[in-house]
Design an enzyme around this catalytic site. Structure first.
Site, PDB file in Angstrom:
ATOM      1  N   ASN A 250       0.878  -1.168   0.024  1.00 56.02           N
ATOM      2  CA  ASN A 250       0.067   0.041  -0.007  1.00 56.02           C
ATOM      3  C   ASN A 250       0.830   1.203  -0.070  1.00 56.02           C
ATOM      4  O   ASN A 250       1.632   1.647   0.972  1.00 56.02           O
ATOM      5  CB  ASN A 250      -0.823  -0.185   1.303  1.00 56.02           C
ATOM      6  CG  ASN A 250      -1.716   1.112   1.470  1.00 56.02           C
ATOM      7  OD1 ASN A 250      -1.915   2.096   0.388  1.00 56.02           O
ATOM      8  ND2 ASN A 250      -2.301   1.590   2.664  1.00 56.02           N
TER       9      ASN A 250
ATOM     10  N   LYS B   7       0.166   4.340  -0.214  1.00 57.76           N
ATOM     11  CA  LYS B   7      -0.506   5.369   0.286  1.00 57.76           C
ATOM     12  C   LYS B   7      -0.540   6.677  -0.550  1.00 57.76           C
ATOM     13  O   LYS B   7      -0.342   6.569  -1.771  1.00 57.76           O
ATOM     14  CB  LYS B   7      -0.078   5.687   1.898  1.00 57.76           C
ATOM     15  CG  LYS B   7       0.021   4.390   2.534  1.00 57.76           C
ATOM     16  CD  LYS B   7       0.217   4.996   4.020  1.00 57.76           C
ATOM     17  CE  LYS B   7       0.472   3.685   4.845  1.00 57.76           C
ATOM     18  NZ  LYS B   7       0.063   3.739   6.185  1.00 57.76           N
TER      19      LYS B   7
ATOM     20  N   HIS C 231      -9.508   1.093   4.785  1.00 56.75           N
ATOM     21  CA  HIS C 231      -8.023   1.447   5.568  1.00 56.75           C
ATOM     22  C   HIS C 231      -8.476   2.448   6.795  1.00 56.75           C
ATOM     23  O   HIS C 231      -9.059   3.332   6.761  1.00 56.75           O
ATOM     24  CB  HIS C 231      -7.227   1.924   4.658  1.00 56.75           C
ATOM     25  CG  HIS C 231      -5.880   1.878   5.422  1.00 56.75           C
ATOM     26  ND1 HIS C 231      -5.296   2.837   6.200  1.00 56.75           N
ATOM     27  CD2 HIS C 231      -4.614   1.145   4.910  1.00 56.75           C
ATOM     28  CE1 HIS C 231      -4.081   2.548   6.402  1.00 56.75           C
ATOM     29  NE2 HIS C 231      -3.548   1.376   5.711  1.00 56.75           N
TER      30      HIS C 231
ATOM     31  N   GLU D  35      -6.641   4.498   7.920  1.00 58.88           N
ATOM     32  CA  GLU D  35      -6.287   6.239   7.702  1.00 58.88           C
ATOM     33  C   GLU D  35      -7.628   6.827   7.076  1.00 58.88           C
ATOM     34  O   GLU D  35      -7.801   7.841   7.408  1.00 58.88           O
ATOM     35  CB  GLU D  35      -5.272   6.250   6.763  1.00 58.88           C
ATOM     36  CG  GLU D  35      -3.784   6.024   7.595  1.00 58.88           C
ATOM     37  CD  GLU D  35      -2.803   5.490   6.692  1.00 58.88           C
ATOM     38  OE1 GLU D  35      -2.875   5.589   5.745  1.00 58.88           O
ATOM     39  OE2 GLU D  35      -1.764   5.045   7.499  1.00 58.88           O
TER      40      GLU D  35
ATOM     41  N   GLU E 138      -5.118  -5.110  10.710  1.00 60.20           N
ATOM     42  CA  GLU E 138      -4.373  -4.095  10.671  1.00 60.20           C
ATOM     43  C   GLU E 138      -4.554  -3.316  12.178  1.00 60.20           C
ATOM     44  O   GLU E 138      -5.333  -2.291  12.323  1.00 60.20           O
ATOM     45  CB  GLU E 138      -4.195  -3.016   9.712  1.00 60.20           C
ATOM     46  CG  GLU E 138      -3.880  -3.452   8.346  1.00 60.20           C
ATOM     47  CD  GLU E 138      -3.321  -2.655   7.466  1.00 60.20           C
ATOM     48  OE1 GLU E 138      -2.198  -2.874   7.010  1.00 60.20           O
ATOM     49  OE2 GLU E 138      -4.093  -1.512   7.292  1.00 60.20           O
TER      50      GLU E 138
ATOM     51  N   GLY F 273       2.880   1.936  10.712  1.00 57.13           N
ATOM     52  CA  GLY F 273       3.658   3.192  10.533  1.00 57.13           C
ATOM     53  C   GLY F 273       4.388   3.425  11.875  1.00 57.13           C
ATOM     54  O   GLY F 273       5.191   4.509  12.027  1.00 57.13           O
TER      55      GLY F 273
ATOM     56  N   SER G 110       3.610  -2.331  10.231  1.00 59.40           N
ATOM     57  CA  SER G 110       4.880  -2.291  10.511  1.00 59.40           C
ATOM     58  C   SER G 110       5.507  -3.723  10.333  1.00 59.40           C
ATOM     59  O   SER G 110       6.572  -4.284  10.839  1.00 59.40           O
ATOM     60  CB  SER G 110       5.225  -1.998  12.071  1.00 59.40           C
ATOM     61  OG  SER G 110       4.850  -0.744  12.305  1.00 59.40           O
TER      62      SER G 110
HETATM   63  C1  PEP Z   1      -0.561   0.239   5.972  1.00 53.96           C
HETATM   64  O1  PEP Z   1      -0.841   1.337   5.702  1.00 53.96           O
HETATM   65  O2  PEP Z   1      -1.621  -0.598   5.510  1.00 53.96           O
HETATM   66  C2  PEP Z   1       0.518  -0.438   6.728  1.00 53.96           C
HETATM   67  C3  PEP Z   1       0.370  -1.525   7.117  1.00 53.96           C
HETATM   68  O3  PEP Z   1       1.650   0.559   6.982  1.00 53.96           O
HETATM   69  P1  PEP Z   1       3.095   0.203   7.609  1.00 53.96           P
HETATM   70  O4  PEP Z   1       3.322  -1.144   6.915  1.00 53.96           O
HETATM   71  O5  PEP Z   1       3.851   1.377   7.327  1.00 53.96           O
HETATM   72  O6  PEP Z   1       2.715   0.068   9.178  1.00 53.96           O
END
Ligand code: PEP
Length: 255
Positions: free
Chosen positions: A12, A14, A99, A101, A167, A173, A212
């Protein structure tokens, strides 16, 4: 993992990426064609601005493309929005919905996420539906309850072409991940929920872990029971890192 659930590693991007970054997608394509991560399905979700060019880069390879959001409507007076049908037309095979976000920054409700998932299926896209608890919910011991509520209110009607990504919001992040035991417990719980919602079909839905995932922890995270792959944010922006993560499947699990 039952043979029928092929691992999936999705990146992803983003709101990152310019035309020059198509070189990273080209590098992913080359690595996949060279047989790295042959056991896994590989999906890259660039910003929508790069989708068509990314499609040209990935042509003739097994690398699939996804988008990061879609509107529930098909066409019409929705300034600034992009429909699932448009994403399909632009070369996407997948779309991420729900997601954290988008849930947080755009106040997306479970009902809206469900409508988006339904729209994606209508357009012939596969859906990656994200769920996950906040830090406060985890600390309060309400993580399972939160995820159950999200699934109950945002799952589409059909399990075919559905992927769920667990998630935890606090792991996205941050460089922090849940323990392997906590991930296993949540994935087992999500599997149970899916089997309850989709008798007969829930077993086939892949459940990804996201939050992460990095080259250093991928092998450990992807080996956890009921983890069928990863949704990768930051570490998907560099082909070298993303392919180390996906490459965990060349030694861990057969398709
Ligand atoms: C994500 O944005 O779906 C995500 C898992 O981000 P990160 O791997 O940077 O934690």
């Amino acid at each position: 993992m039952p043979d029928r659930r092929r691992p999936l590693v999705a990146g992803n991007w983003k709101m990152n990426g310019r035309a020059a970054d198509l070189l990273e997608i080209a590098a992913i394509r080359s690595a996949v064609l060279a047989g790295q991560a042959a056991a896994a399905e590989i999906v890259v979700c660039p910003p929508v601005t790069l989708l068509m060019d990314a499609g040209r880069v990935c042509a003739g390879s097994p690398v699939k493309l996804g988008a990061q959001d879609c509107d529930p409507a098909q066409d019409g007076a929705h300034t600034g929005d992009v429909s699932a049908e448009m994403l399909k037309d632009a070369g996407a095979s997948y779309v991420i919905v729900g997601h954290s976000e988008r849930r947080a920054c755009h106040a997306e409700s479970d009902a809206l996420v469900r409508a988006k998932a339904g729209a994606a299926l209508r357009a012939g896209l596969d859906v990656i539906l994200c769920v996950g608890e906040t830090q406060a919910e985890r600390v309060a011991g309400a993580a399972l309850e939160r995820v159950a509520a999200q699934l109950g209110a945002s799952l589409p009607n059909d399990a075919a072409h559905l992927v769920v990504a667990y998630e935890p919001v606090w792991a996205i992040g941050t460089g922090v991940t849940p323990t392997a035991a906590d991930i296993a417990a949540m994935h087992g719980f999500v599997r149970g929920q899916l089997e309850r919602h989709f008798p007969g079909g829930g077993k086939k839905v892949r459940v990804l872990y996201g939050g992460s995932v990095r080259p250093e922890n991928a092998a450990e995270l992807l080996a956890i029971e009921e983890v069928d792959g990863a949704l990768v944010g930051g570490a998907s922006l560099k082909a070298s890192e993303f392919m180390i993560i996906a490459g965990a499947y060349s030694v861990l699990k057969a398709p």
